[in-house]
Write an enzyme that holds these catalytic residues in place. Structure first.
Site, PDB file in Angstrom:
ATOM      1  N   ASP A  53      22.791  65.362  80.775  1.00  0.00           N
ATOM      2  CA  ASP A  53      23.864  64.671  81.498  1.00  0.00           C
ATOM      3  C   ASP A  53      24.811  65.612  82.227  1.00  0.00           C
ATOM      4  O   ASP A  53      25.499  65.206  83.159  1.00  0.00           O
ATOM      5  CB  ASP A  53      24.671  63.772  80.546  1.00  0.00           C
ATOM      6  CG  ASP A  53      25.698  64.554  79.741  1.00  0.00           C
ATOM      7  OD1 ASP A  53      25.304  65.543  79.086  1.00  0.00           O
ATOM      8  OD2 ASP A  53      26.880  64.186  79.786  1.00  0.00           O
TER       9      ASP A  53
ATOM     10  N   ASP B 281      24.809  71.063  79.754  1.00  0.00           N
ATOM     11  CA  ASP B 281      24.211  71.375  78.448  1.00  0.00           C
ATOM     12  C   ASP B 281      22.796  70.821  78.384  1.00  0.00           C
ATOM     13  O   ASP B 281      22.232  70.401  79.388  1.00  0.00           O
ATOM     14  CB  ASP B 281      25.094  70.829  77.321  1.00  0.00           C
ATOM     15  CG  ASP B 281      25.413  69.352  77.509  1.00  0.00           C
ATOM     16  OD1 ASP B 281      24.628  68.647  78.191  1.00  0.00           O
ATOM     17  OD2 ASP B 281      26.446  68.885  76.984  1.00  0.00           O
TER      18      ASP B 281
ATOM     19  N   TYR C 156      31.441  61.842  73.845  1.00  0.00           N
ATOM     20  CA  TYR C 156      31.661  60.565  74.515  1.00  0.00           C
ATOM     21  C   TYR C 156      32.116  59.540  73.484  1.00  0.00           C
ATOM     22  O   TYR C 156      31.306  59.033  72.711  1.00  0.00           O
ATOM     23  CB  TYR C 156      30.383  60.091  75.224  1.00  0.00           C
ATOM     24  CG  TYR C 156      29.981  60.984  76.372  1.00  0.00           C
ATOM     25  CD1 TYR C 156      30.683  60.960  77.577  1.00  0.00           C
ATOM     26  CD2 TYR C 156      28.924  61.882  76.243  1.00  0.00           C
ATOM     27  CE1 TYR C 156      30.330  61.793  78.635  1.00  0.00           C
ATOM     28  CE2 TYR C 156      28.567  62.722  77.290  1.00  0.00           C
ATOM     29  CZ  TYR C 156      29.275  62.672  78.481  1.00  0.00           C
ATOM     30  OH  TYR C 156      28.931  63.504  79.514  1.00  0.00           O
TER      31      TYR C 156
ATOM     32  N   GLU D 218      32.028  72.174  85.629  1.00  0.00           N
ATOM     33  CA  GLU D 218      30.795  71.571  85.106  1.00  0.00           C
ATOM     34  C   GLU D 218      30.402  70.338  85.909  1.00  0.00           C
ATOM     35  O   GLU D 218      31.230  69.464  86.169  1.00  0.00           O
ATOM     36  CB  GLU D 218      30.962  71.198  83.634  1.00  0.00           C
ATOM     37  CG  GLU D 218      29.669  70.698  82.990  1.00  0.00           C
ATOM     38  CD  GLU D 218      29.764  70.554  81.486  1.00  0.00           C
ATOM     39  OE1 GLU D 218      28.713  70.551  80.819  1.00  0.00           O
ATOM     40  OE2 GLU D 218      30.898  70.460  80.954  1.00  0.00           O
TER      41      GLU D 218
END
Length: 505
Positions: A97, A100, A245, A488
């Site tokens: 996502d 990572d 999340y 990121e």
């Protein structure tokens, strides 16, 4: 034939008449101005086409699993080919996502919903740009994984990989040796956010493939219905992906999100009834994100309400429309109820961590809402004493896209590989470490941190199309790999951007 001839003669006469009143120099200047304007329009549209193509290409660099023969991001290799084995299920594929190597089903679902919405809303524009097949491939890479993750009517795998252990290593996905821990929701351990979001994603995607692959579309819709029933029947909040999340808004918005897309895909009155009876869950919000889907629900249902009005229908969905207008007012500068401020350079600023995710998703909704205002013959939106026309709403959304692409105080693009100046130190493992194609030996967990993470050099692999988290509240961007809040990329930043830039084609 005769009518066209008359019009042609009339136009010729008018051109001659106008030229009589213009001095030769004036006529020349008028022609040059018109030519320059046309060239400028062509240049701008070509720039947006380029941004669209690169933002879709990004997804190929995020792929997990066995890469296809037509893979265009060639610095990537196959990875995580044993995902799912501990439970004897096939969970290969899907997307990492962000920077990572974890696969979060919740954000994959949200990303897929936005990509599908863009493909539905702007199919003609994206097709004309030559990117519709690439976008469908990006969607299908996600939906194939979501289908595999839904192993029974009451079982859905929501995450592959231990987030904490993954984040303690700086490894290429091709070298990854951190635990591929599996997380799932069941009737005994529910997670309505994850299941409802997946239902929405698959329902939306079913509309994308409806006239392309009818059998696949039907399969997507079947799973969407099952997942929604699972989410609604076994209600419970999802917490397995915390602290990465966490559900702050609860699961009601995901239930509405799932029901809305199922209503869009099927027209089934039971979903309309569900939305009507549960519209008390809707309320005024100022963001649209992986956690809070209400603004998306409201934007979709405001259009449904307008269409019903034209067809002599009722106003049962009226609350969603009024809440959608509140969302618009919360964003528009100068609104009496503005909640989201802008940076000195004009960028919407919701919060410091990965702020562009809110910019791209909100801009996407502003574009769609302004389009629906025009289609529905509604003049605009009243925000207290301030009035915003559809063109003003669209213009503000466009300013956000232009900011991202370079019209900002830093005079840089926040999309990697776009323009002459863009982020060089992306917070992204695969991009920042030598490609498996050029450096075969394994780069271990600690070696990645010791030799590459802290390097002052640009990333060796240019992750074309990746949108970073963006500048700070003062429009500054330090471009440091360690600054994950700003450097990121994520799949959902790009997904919202695709739904925004496509509106400008």
């Amino acid at each position: 034939m005769g009518r066209r001839l008359v019009w042609g003669l009339l136009i010729a006469f008018l051109c001659c008449a106008i030229s009589l009143f213009l001095a030769p120099n004036d006529l020349h200047r008028s022609l040059v101005a018109a030519t320059n304007h046309a060239q400028q329009d062509h240049h701008v549209n070509r720039a947006y086409n380029d941004a669209l193509a690169k933002s879709i290409l990004f997804f190929e660099g995020q792929r997990s699993g066995k890469l296809p023969a037509d893979q265009r991001v060639t610095w990537r290799g196959d990875s995580a080919l044993a995902d799912g084995q501990p439970d004897n299920v096939n969970l290969v594929g899907g997307y990492y996502d962000a920077g990572d190597n974890v696969k979060f089903g919740w954000t994959i679902s949200y990303t897929t919903s936005l990509l599908s919405w863009a493909a539905i809303e702007y199919r003609q524009q994206i097709t004309s740009a030559g990117e519709i097949e690439h976008l469908r491939q990006a969607i299908r890479w996600a939906t194939d994984f979501l289908l595999r993750s839904h192993t029974s009517s009451t079982t859905f795998y929501t995450q592959v990989g231990d987030g904490n252990k993954d984040h303690s290593c700086w490894e290429r996905p091709e070298d990854m040796d951190t635990p591929r821990t599996l997380y799932k929701i069941t009737s005994q351990n529910p997670g309505s956010e994850a299941a409802g979001d997946a239902a929405a994603a698959l329902a939306a995607a079913s509309m994308v493939f409806e006239h392309v692959d009818a059998a696949y579309s039907s399969k997507l819709l079947q799973h969407a219905k099952s997942l929604f029933e699972f989410a609604d029947k076994y209600r419970g909040s999802y917490g397995a992906s915390c602290p990465f999340y966490c559900s702050y808004s609860g699961y009601q918005d995901e239930l509405l999100w799932g029901a809305t897309w199922l209503y869009e895909a099927t027209g089934d009155k039971k979903y309309h009834g569900y939305l009507t009876s549960n519209q008390g869950w809707s309320g005024s919000v100022s963001e649209f994100s992986w956690d809070n889907k209400l603004a998306g629900v409201q934007t979709l249902l405001a259009k449904v309400g307008w269409m019903q009005r034209f067809n002599g229908g009722d106003k049962e969905l009226g609350k969603y429309k009024s809440d959608a207008e509140s969302f618009i007012c919360a964003l528009m500068p100068g609104s009496g109820s503005q909640q989201i401020q802008t940076t000195p350079g004009g960028l919407m600023y919701t919060r410091d961590s990965s702020n562009l995710q809110y910019v791209t998703s909100s801009s996407m909704l502003l574009f769609i809402y302004s389009k629906n205002l025009v289609v529905s013959r509604v003049n605009g939106v009243h925000c207290s004493s301030k009035y915003f026309s559809a063109s003003q709403i669209r213009a503000f959304a466009k300013s956000q896209v232009d900011y991202i692409l370079g019209k900002n105080p830093m005079k840089m693009s926040y999309m990697v590989g776009y323009g002459s100046k863009f982020p060089q130190q992306l917070h992204h493992r695969g991009s920042s470490l030598p490609s498996i194609k050029s450096h075969k030996p394994k780069i271990s967990c600690n070696d990645g941190y010791d030799h590459y993470y802290s390097s002052s050099q640009p990333n060796p692999n240019v992750h074309v199309g990746a949108l970073v988290g963006g500048p700070d509240s003062s429009d500054n961007y330090p471009d440091q790999r360690s600054d994950y809040s700003h450097a990121e990329p994520t799949t959902y930043i790009n997904a919202g951007f695709i739904g925004s830039v496509a509106a400008l084609l």
